[in-house]
Design an enzyme around this catalytic site. Structure first.
Site, PDB file in Angstrom:
ATOM      1  N   HIS A  73     -11.861 -16.192  44.318  1.00 18.66           N
ATOM      2  CA  HIS A  73     -12.981 -16.055  43.503  1.00 18.66           C
ATOM      3  C   HIS A  73     -14.152 -17.007  43.714  1.00 18.66           C
ATOM      4  O   HIS A  73     -14.985 -16.988  43.011  1.00 18.66           O
ATOM      5  CB  HIS A  73     -12.109 -16.504  42.044  1.00 18.66           C
ATOM      6  CG  HIS A  73     -11.809 -17.848  41.736  1.00 18.66           C
ATOM      7  ND1 HIS A  73     -10.704 -18.604  41.851  1.00 18.66           N
ATOM      8  CD2 HIS A  73     -12.604 -18.825  41.339  1.00 18.66           C
ATOM      9  CE1 HIS A  73     -10.497 -19.683  41.690  1.00 18.66           C
ATOM     10  NE2 HIS A  73     -11.842 -19.798  41.179  1.00 18.66           N
ATOM     11  N   ASP A 103      -5.480 -14.615  45.267  1.00 17.08           N
ATOM     12  CA  ASP A 103      -6.699 -15.326  45.060  1.00 17.08           C
ATOM     13  C   ASP A 103      -6.842 -16.343  46.335  1.00 17.08           C
ATOM     14  O   ASP A 103      -7.182 -17.438  46.108  1.00 17.08           O
ATOM     15  CB  ASP A 103      -6.661 -16.111  43.978  1.00 17.08           C
ATOM     16  CG  ASP A 103      -8.142 -16.825  43.550  1.00 17.08           C
ATOM     17  OD1 ASP A 103      -9.023 -16.342  43.825  1.00 17.08           O
ATOM     18  OD2 ASP A 103      -7.927 -17.912  42.551  1.00 17.08           O
ATOM     19  N   SER A 180     -11.355 -25.288  42.366  1.00 22.77           N
ATOM     20  CA  SER A 180     -10.708 -24.275  42.882  1.00 22.77           C
ATOM     21  C   SER A 180     -10.839 -24.309  44.523  1.00 22.77           C
ATOM     22  O   SER A 180     -11.859 -24.348  44.967  1.00 22.77           O
ATOM     23  CB  SER A 180     -11.409 -22.985  42.483  1.00 22.77           C
ATOM     24  OG  SER A 180     -11.239 -23.070  40.949  1.00 22.77           O
TER      25      SER A 180
END
Length: 333
Positions: A73, A103, A180
């Site tokens: 992402h 992911d 992230s």
């Protein structure tokens, strides 16, 4: 004696020696992890179509030839991204693989000579309560270090693309947007997870994709440029087996519980149910959700496979014809 007084030494001027030593040991452990793994964490920025300013997150350098692991992402379907190096400056990186189902994404960037790299460890050695350190670039603040403990293992988490990610590590380390793709590091200094999500408005709820899942995905990217895999149409969660049960059926200490069955999917057609516990596939013991992920490789697509499962205390066998997991067109590019 009041609790506040118990924290002071006999002169009331500071912590007791034993407590002081404990705090010092904790500080040394976190500092050692930050020193060893921190230089291998980079900033990743994409210029994805339709996203103003692109995605901003972190990445982990895992090989001296410039392989960088980050979140799908963060890459956000871009073909090329910018990688900011800890020593300053940024460089363009190529996206070698992008897998929204876990992911994870793999980049290649030209690194300066002697650039630091991190080592992927074995996430199976983790236990609840283990110390972990999160390193990343939250909200643009580079090389930020935060510490906490492993709160739970074997979670399932729905990614931003809508996929259900299995075998996720839950931690209470303070993570924020920008973390992230960064590293979740054990006290050994090895990376045991790639930070993937935090829950907005909640405290002490953050998640990371396990390093064992990352190892599998990296291998697929390098070999095929994408992850081509079969699936059973279930949501899987790693659960412990009672010792007496494991011994009785010759299984491992852990297995996989079915938390969701996709309507019309392979498991549904084969009669598998929510609550069934998968212990083996084709006579190979399933010790966790990451094991199941690796076993369901491209060779299983369209082939009937035998699964052994526990249902209502009985060991039963079912035949499931695995299907290929199809990624959205945007992810396939």
């Amino acid at each position: 004696m009041k609790p506040s007084e118990a924290m002071l030494n006999t002169e009331g001027t500071g912590p007791e020696p034993a407590q002081d030593a404990l705090i010092d040991a904790y500080s040394r452990a976190v500092a050692a992890v930050a020193d060893s793994a921190g230089p291998a964490v980079v900033r990743v920025q994409s210029a994805a179509p339709g996203r103003r300013g692109g995605g901003l997150g972190s990445g982990v350098v895992i090989a001296g030839d410039g392989l960088v692991l980050t979140n799908s992402h963060v890459v956000a379907a871009a073909r090329r991204v910018r990688v900011g190096l800890p020593e300053g400056g940024d460089r363009e990186a190529e996206v070698l693989g992008d897998d929204p189902a876990t992911d994870l994404a793999l980049l290649r960037v030209e690194l300066p000579r002697g650039a630091a790299t991190a080592t992927l460890g074995d996430s199976k050695v983790l236990k609840r309560g283990h110390l972990v350190v999160g390193i990343g670039n939250p909200l643009g603040f580079e090389s930020t270090v935060t510490a906490g403990i492993v709160s739970a293992l074997g979670r399932s988490l729905r990614s931003q693309s809508g996929h259900l990610i299995d075998d996720v590590i839950q931690t209470d380390a303070a993570l924020n947007p920008g973390n992230s793709g960064g590293a979740l590091v054990a006290a050994s200094g090895q990376v045991v997870g790639i930070n993937t999500a935090m829950i907005a408005g909640a405290q002490g709820l953050a998640f990371a994709v396990s390093s064992n899942t990352a190892r599998f995905v990296i291998g697929e990217f390098i070999a095929h440029g994408r992850v081509r895999r079969a699936h059973l149409g279930i949501a899987a969660q790693t659960v412990p087996l009672a010792r007496r049960v494991a011994l009785a059926i010759h299984a491992g200490a852990n297995a996989v519980r079915i938390g969701e069955v996709q309507a019309g999917g392979p498991a549904d057609l084969a009669g598998l149910r929510v609550g069934d516990i998968l212990v083996a596939l084709e006579s190979v013991t399933i010790a966790g959700a990451d094991d199941l992920l690796r076993l369901l490789n491209a060779e299983r697509i369209g082939r009937p496979v035998q699964v052994s499962l526990l249902r209502e205390g009985r060991l039963v066998t079912r035949t499931v014809t695995a299907q290929e997991r199809v990624q959205p067109a945007a992810a396939r590019r």
